[in-house]
Design an enzyme around this catalytic site. Structure first.
Site, short mmCIF file in Angstrom:
data_model
loop_
_atom_site.label_atom_id
_atom_site.label_comp_id
_atom_site.label_asym_id
_atom_site.label_seq_id
_atom_site.Cartn_x
_atom_site.Cartn_y
_atom_site.Cartn_z
CB THR A 36 -0.93 0.02 1.22
OG1 THR A 36 -0.16 -0.22 2.40
CG2 THR A 36 -1.99 -1.08 1.12
CG HIS A 86 4.44 2.08 9.28
ND1 HIS A 86 3.97 1.31 10.33
CD2 HIS A 86 3.40 2.15 8.40
CE1 HIS A 86 2.73 0.97 10.11
NE2 HIS A 86 2.35 1.46 8.94
CG HIS A 95 4.35 -2.49 7.95
ND1 HIS A 95 4.54 -1.22 7.44
CD2 HIS A 95 3.15 -2.91 7.47
CE1 HIS A 95 3.49 -0.89 6.69
NE2 HIS A 95 2.64 -1.89 6.70
CE LYS A 136 -6.17 1.13 6.46
NZ LYS A 136 -5.45 2.35 6.82
NE ARG A 153 -6.54 -1.44 2.97
CZ ARG A 153 -5.49 -1.03 3.67
NH1 ARG A 153 -4.78 -0.01 3.23
NH2 ARG A 153 -5.14 -1.63 4.79
CD GLN A 213 -4.62 -12.67 4.97
OE1 GLN A 213 -4.96 -11.52 4.74
NE2 GLN A 213 -4.18 -13.06 6.16
CG ASP A 247 -5.15 -6.14 11.94
OD1 ASP A 247 -4.24 -6.99 11.93
OD2 ASP A 247 -5.10 -5.08 11.29
CE LYS A 306 -2.42 0.31 15.47
NZ LYS A 306 -3.28 0.31 14.27
CE LYS A 321 -0.85 4.85 13.19
NZ LYS A 321 -0.71 5.00 11.73
CB THR A 322 5.48 9.99 16.46
OG1 THR A 322 5.66 10.30 15.06
CG2 THR A 322 6.16 8.66 16.76
#
Length: 418
Positions: free
Chosen positions: A41, A46, A49, A83, A87, A170, A191, A228, A231-232
């Site tokens: 995607t 990051h 992952h 989500k 998307r 999947q 998830d 979470k 996340k910054t």
């Protein structure tokens, strides 16, 4: 190899397992094939992952046969997991570009031993619509699919048929790898539980109830403050050094809370239980030294960017703390001063007062500039300047690319030479 499960539990890295006893017995018998997937995607991973891929890496290091799926097929559809809305579909050109970038990152993280990187576009693109409906669609109960959390959470706002079928795709991946590469375990984030169990069910339906296929998910990574992980305020922390410099990456880990650092050492480093417990003790007895945070930053930066990146990050940190910036390289300047106030200046020589006011526009007036220089408040490239007649030479340091100005104790400016 079953003891890898015990190690993962100690590291608090196991959320759910489809059949823990069966998986443990399988790991006792042989090296297993396992996989984790990522959809292209974007053109970089990051740190979020890294959560499931650190587990894949541990299995690989224990001698198991790790597989990574770069989802060229599923990535063109879009995973509804996590989500709240549909998307936006990417162009196939975007997907291919991202595939190539992610493959390079994975090759760097996993090396060449016990690792296979595959693209599910290879087999998913070969399935016709009728084959999909007859051979696979017939084996999936719509009621069961609707009850999976990834779908159920979207029913109120709506979900397209495209994303609804994602779990089937999947599942086909798992079946394909089971049949062609002896892959018996799928790993994913919490998830992904619904998608993973769908794959296990498909294997049992097509290959028999005794077919050995297992799923393992990792916990949702939360920080002590409930937010979470990853996340910054500045956005995602990327593995691509062009998006997040190794220095910024190092600083992210160095700045972790005392309440989180031991958990992150367990999860994101390959240090032994004994080493981590010793560092945990230091957090209790000498928290001000931040030894655990420093070791965390060193280990994760080394894993992602290499030992040279750790050395550079520590050089930059020490230089900024002490003010001794003159020994930094131009590359280190590029990283460490990325978020400092920056101006562009022409190459050449100029009187310091005129340069500060008219060229770099760092000082508001010549009177203020003279006062700051005479008071020793100005440092150029780490050297204190007190003479108002000194000349600035842009070629004097850092390969002629930068001039670093420090005004006062902590205020830095980067002058980038055009």
């Amino acid at each position: 190899m079953a003891n890898i499960l015990e190690d993962l539990k100690w590291r608090e890295a196991v959320n759910q397992v489809t059949d823990e006893e069966g998986l443990s017995k399988l790991l006792d018998k042989k090296a297993v094939g396992l996989y984790c997937g990522v959809d292209p995607t974007g053109d970089s991973l990051h740190i979020g992952h890294l959560v499931p891929f650190m587990i894949l890496k541990r299995f690989q290091m224990a001698g198991n046969r790790a597989h990574i799926i770069i989802g060229g097929g599923t990535g063109s559809i879009g995973d509804p997991s996590g989500k709240k809305s549909e998307r936006v579909l990417q162009t196939m050109e975007q997907v291919r570009h991202n595939e190539q970038a992610l493959t390079k990152q994975m090759q760097k993280l996993f090396g060449a031993d016990n690792i296979t990187i595959v693209n599910n576009y290879e087999w998913l693109s070969q399935i016709s619509l009728l084959t999909f409906l007859r051979d696979y669609g017939k084996l999936f109960n719509v009621n069961t699919m609707l009850n999976k959390e990834i779908v159920a959470s979207r029913l109120e706002v709506g979900i397209s048929y495209t994303e609804f079928t994602y779990q089937i795709l999947q599942s086909i991946d798992f079946l394909h790898l089971w049949q062609t590469r002896d892959v018996q375990l799928q790993i994913g984030g919490g998830d992904q539980w619904g998608n993973i169990t769908s794959g296990v069910d498909l294997i049992h339906k097509t290959e028999g109830a005794k077919a050995e296929a297992y799923g393992l998910t990792v916990p949702l990574m939360l920080k002590a403050d409930g937010t979470k992980f990853g996340k910054t305020a500045g956005g995602a922390v990327w593995l691509d050094p062009e998006k997040t410099t190794p220095y910024e990456f190092y600083q992210f880990w160095l700045n972790q809370d005392d309440r989180d650092v031991v958990k992150f050492l367990k999860y994101f480093t390959f240090l032994s239980k004994e080493e981590i417990e010793a560092l945990a003790e230091k957090v209790k007895t000498e928290p001000e030294k931040r030894e655990a945070q420093r070791r965390l930053a060193q280990e994760v930066t080394k894993f992602v960017h290499g030992e040279e990146a750790v050395r550079e990050a520590e050089n930059i940190s020490q230089a900024l703390f002490s003010g001794e910036v003159k020994n930094l390289t131009a590359h280190e300047i590029e990283q460490g001063f990325k978020k400092m106030p920056t101006v562009e200046v022409p190459a050449g020589k100029e009187n310091i007062i005129l340069w500060l006011v008219d060229v770099a526009k760092i000082e508001s007036s010549r009177r203020q500039a003279r006062e700051d220089v005479k008071n020793g408040a100005i440092r150029i490239n780490g050297e204190k300047i007190t003479d108002v007649d000194v000349e600035i030479d842009t070629a004097a340091a850092f390969d002629g690319k930068f001039v670093i100005v420090r005004r006062g104790k902590k205020r830095y400016f980067l002058a980038r030479v055009k």
